[in-house]
Design a protein around this motif. Structure first.
Motif, PDB file in Angstrom:
ATOM      1  N   ILE A  20       0.137  10.030   6.025  1.00  0.00           N
ATOM      2  CA  ILE A  20       0.944   8.824   4.947  1.00  0.00           C
ATOM      3  C   ILE A  20       1.005  10.017   4.424  1.00  0.00           C
ATOM      4  CG2 ILE A  20       0.387   7.322   3.778  1.00  0.00           C
ATOM      5  CD1 ILE A  20      -1.731   6.464   5.916  1.00  0.00           C
ATOM      6  N   ALA A  59       4.996  -1.974   5.485  1.00  0.00           N
ATOM      7  CA  ALA A  59       4.135  -0.771   5.544  1.00  0.00           C
ATOM      8  C   ALA A  59       4.111  -0.529   7.310  1.00  0.00           C
ATOM      9  CB  ALA A  59       2.262  -1.694   5.277  1.00  0.00           C
ATOM     10  N   TYR A  62       7.204   0.865   8.507  1.00  0.00           N
ATOM     11  CA  TYR A  62       7.040   2.449   8.594  1.00  0.00           C
ATOM     12  C   TYR A  62       5.654   2.638   9.884  1.00  0.00           C
ATOM     13  CZ  TYR A  62       4.900   6.841   5.540  1.00  0.00           C
ATOM     14  OH  TYR A  62       4.597   7.839   4.910  1.00  0.00           O
ATOM     15  N   ALA A  63       4.267   1.865   9.737  1.00  0.00           N
ATOM     16  CA  ALA A  63       3.489   2.720  10.774  1.00  0.00           C
ATOM     17  C   ALA A  63       4.091   2.634  11.692  1.00  0.00           C
ATOM     18  CB  ALA A  63       2.707   1.212  10.353  1.00  0.00           C
ATOM     19  N   SER A  69       0.189   3.655   8.230  1.00  0.00           N
ATOM     20  CA  SER A  69       0.894   3.381   7.224  1.00  0.00           C
ATOM     21  C   SER A  69      -0.466   2.519   5.796  1.00  0.00           C
ATOM     22  CB  SER A  69       1.527   2.481   7.214  1.00  0.00           C
ATOM     23  OG  SER A  69       1.159   0.808   7.543  1.00  0.00           O
ATOM     24  N   GLY A 425      10.720   0.459   5.175  1.00  0.00           N
ATOM     25  CA  GLY A 425       9.147   1.014   5.675  1.00  0.00           C
ATOM     26  C   GLY A 425       9.953   2.168   6.982  1.00  0.00           C
ATOM     27  N   ALA A 429       9.701   6.417   6.412  1.00  0.00           N
ATOM     28  CA  ALA A 429       8.416   6.777   7.499  1.00  0.00           C
ATOM     29  C   ALA A 429       9.975   8.037   8.042  1.00  0.00           C
ATOM     30  CB  ALA A 429       8.519   6.023   8.621  1.00  0.00           C
TER      31      ALA A 429
END
Length: 558
Positions: A20, A59, A62-63, A69, A425, A429
């Motif tokens: 992260i 988040a 992003y994950a 995340s 996100g 990323a």
């Protein structure tokens, strides 16, 4: 970092160990000193959001690209603002680490009536709420912190769902011992006898099938099994379809790809291949109403072999602790390749009986069908495409994607507005890929503020706002002329300027095909800019798939 090694540093080091790089959230007085430790860390960047709900959405995005995340909010008001986003991550199995800064242990122990509480001296109301939308929870103490941090983070990674960590304001600064070993040790080997039992049972079933087909979905994405799926499919030669939650998990330009299945609303050829198959290899699939045309799938459960993340199920047989990746690899090595002529696959790229070149009709007002035709040409290899639930999702579902395009949507949780913060996100990323957001005007009005964070972060995504004057999805289901489906008309193309746009932001408004073509050409010419385009279409103009699903949902709600 300054000072002695602390619990806060231990937690932050573990986040960095998971790869992260960006932490989302909103500051509050119960997390400020913990945020100082984040700011000092050499491997992490703080991404302040406009509100906690947007932080949770960011988040999640992003994950989906990075794999995991984290976000930080303050106690009570902050964490409850974020809980809707965390619930979406739970529903769609996205690993997000939710960190809450809370009042000190002394304040909680004495039951003081302090701000951001319900005024009853109880401090566990909100952590109990999070038990419903996370797979592991903890409140850190000086004695349990490092052990609990590791337990909860492992659960997040392994189960691919959110977790909750409560950090009292007086705990993160307490001393700790740095990690002695990696958080994620090498994964345990699959028990060979179970794997062998699975192969002995299922290989004959698959080999004897006359019309086998592969149906893949979003858990292929979550468990990073795209390459294993590709290898397996190419080895056996079976036709491959996905559901819309897993769109893009298999290359849609591949000669074995036959389309995105949606039950009775599927294209005739695709519907026939899936519904009449005598052996469906269902890989990472979860059947929901919005991706199956209201549970209108026409195949029998007796034909399905379920290849799940941690088991394989066929009829009353369940082979536990057999992972998706290993299963696909072993089946690829154990099954014989089919003769292409016997499978007679018509790939989705050849299913249009009368393909024709696309010509822009310069003065023609934009309509949904023509817009999606132009998007098909605009979306390129390696892009990330994010589509909000509504006309954007159901329009883009039918657009064939090029190789290595990642598709992000939220059809199960279906929280409108999710995708705009999720775009923040996804782009953070992976800054090297072009990110394209497709969002309706109703959804845009919920979370548009996060464009200001994108400007501050100096990222350059592409945002299409479909201005069709209200909640078109809801109009398709019920009340097309009711006032509750109306929204205030905004000057959408001017929004970036209001939010602080600079010379690195370009904004457009398109009402005709020619205006959209000019905008697309200019956007391609300026990849260094954040590009925002308002696309104007009629309020009852909708993709054909959405029109059909609107009838399905209306009947389902009766």
């Amino acid at each position: 970092m300054s000072g002695n090694y602390t619990i806060g540093r231990y937690l932050i080091d573990r986040l960095a160990e998971l790869g992260i790089r960006d932490i989302f959230g909103v500051p509050g007085d119960y997390n400020l000193s913990f945020l100082d430790e984040i700011m000092e860390h050499p491997s992490l960047e703080w991404v302040g959001n406009c509100n906690e709900l947007n932080a949770a959405y960011a988040a999640d995005g992003y994950a989906r690209i990075h794999g995991i995340s984290a976000l930080v909010t303050t106690f009570g008001v902050g964490e409850l603002s974020a809980i809707n986003g965390i619930a979406g991550s739970y529903a769609e199995q996205v690993p997000v680490i939710k960190i809450t800064g809370s009042p000190s242990t002394k304040v909680a122990r004495e039951g003081r009536i302090v701000h951001h509480t319900l005024g009853d001296g109880e401090f566990n109301h909100f952590s109990r709420m999070y038990q419903e939308v996370t797979v592991a929870q903890t409140t850190l103490t000086a004695s349990n912190a490092t052990r609990e941090i590791d337990r909860v983070l492992k659960a997040c990674w392994i189960q691919k769902r959110p977790v909750y960590i409560n950090v009292p304001v007086d705990i993160h600064s307490q001393p700790a011992t740095p990690p002695a070993e990696p958080l994620l040790k090498e994964e345990a080997k699959i028990r060979s006898e179970r794997l062998q039992q699975m192969l002995e049972s299922l290989v004959p079933v698959i080999e004897q099938a006359k019309s086998p087909v592969i149906l893949a979905d979003f858990l292929v994405y979550r468990y990073h099994a795209e390459e294993e799926l590709k290898r397996f499919a190419e080895k056996v030669g079976f036709p491959v379809a996905t559901l819309s939650m897993g769109k893009g998990a298999f290359n849609e330009e591949h000669p074995q790809f036959i389309g995105v299945y949606s039950g009775k609303t599927s294209a005739p050829y695709l519907k026939k291949r899936i519904d009449e198959s005598d052996c469906i290899l269902s890989i990472g699939v979860q059947l929901t109403d919005s991706i199956t045309g209201g549970f209108s799938q026409g195949f029998s459960g007796d034909t399905v072999i379920h290849i799940n993340p941690v088991d394989v199920v066929y009829h009353d047989q369940r082979f536990q602790d057999v992972g998706m990746k290993e299963t696909l690899n072993q089946l690829a090595d154990s099954l014989s390749a089919r003769d292409k002529s016997t499978l007679a696959i018509t790939p989705v790229t050849e299913q249009d009986a009368n393909p024709s070149a696309f010509y822009v009709e310069t003065d023609q007002p934009l309509i949904q069908k023509r817009f999606w035709d132009m998007m098909q040409l605009f979306i390129q290899k390696n892009d990330i495409v994010i589509a909000d639930q509504g006309t954007s999702f159901f329009g883009s579902e039918t657009v064939p994607l090029k190789e290595h395009v990642t598709f992000v949507g939220q059809p199960l949780w279906g929280s409108i507005g999710y995708t705009l913060p999720a775009l923040l996100g996804t782009q953070l990323a992976d800054r090297t890929r072009r990110n394209i957001l497709l969002i309706g005007d109703g959804a845009f009005q919920l979370t548009f503020q996060e464009i200001s964070t994108m400007i501050r972060q100096k990222i350059n995504p592409i945002i299409f706002v479909i201005n069709n004057d209200g909640y078109t999805v809801e109009r398709s289901i019920h009340g097309p002329e009711q006032a509750y489906n109306d929204i205030q008309m905004w000057k959408y193309a001017e929004i970036p300027a209001v939010l602080g746009a600079n010379e690195n932001v370009k904004s457009y408004k398109a009402t005709t095909e020619g205006e959209l073509e000019d905008a697309l050409k200019d956007m391609i010419a300026h990849p260094e800019s954040l590009r925002f385009v308002e696309v104007v279409m009629g309020k009852m103009d909708m993709p054909e798939l959405l029109s059909e699903l609107g009838k399905v949902f209306a009947a389902q709600n009766d």
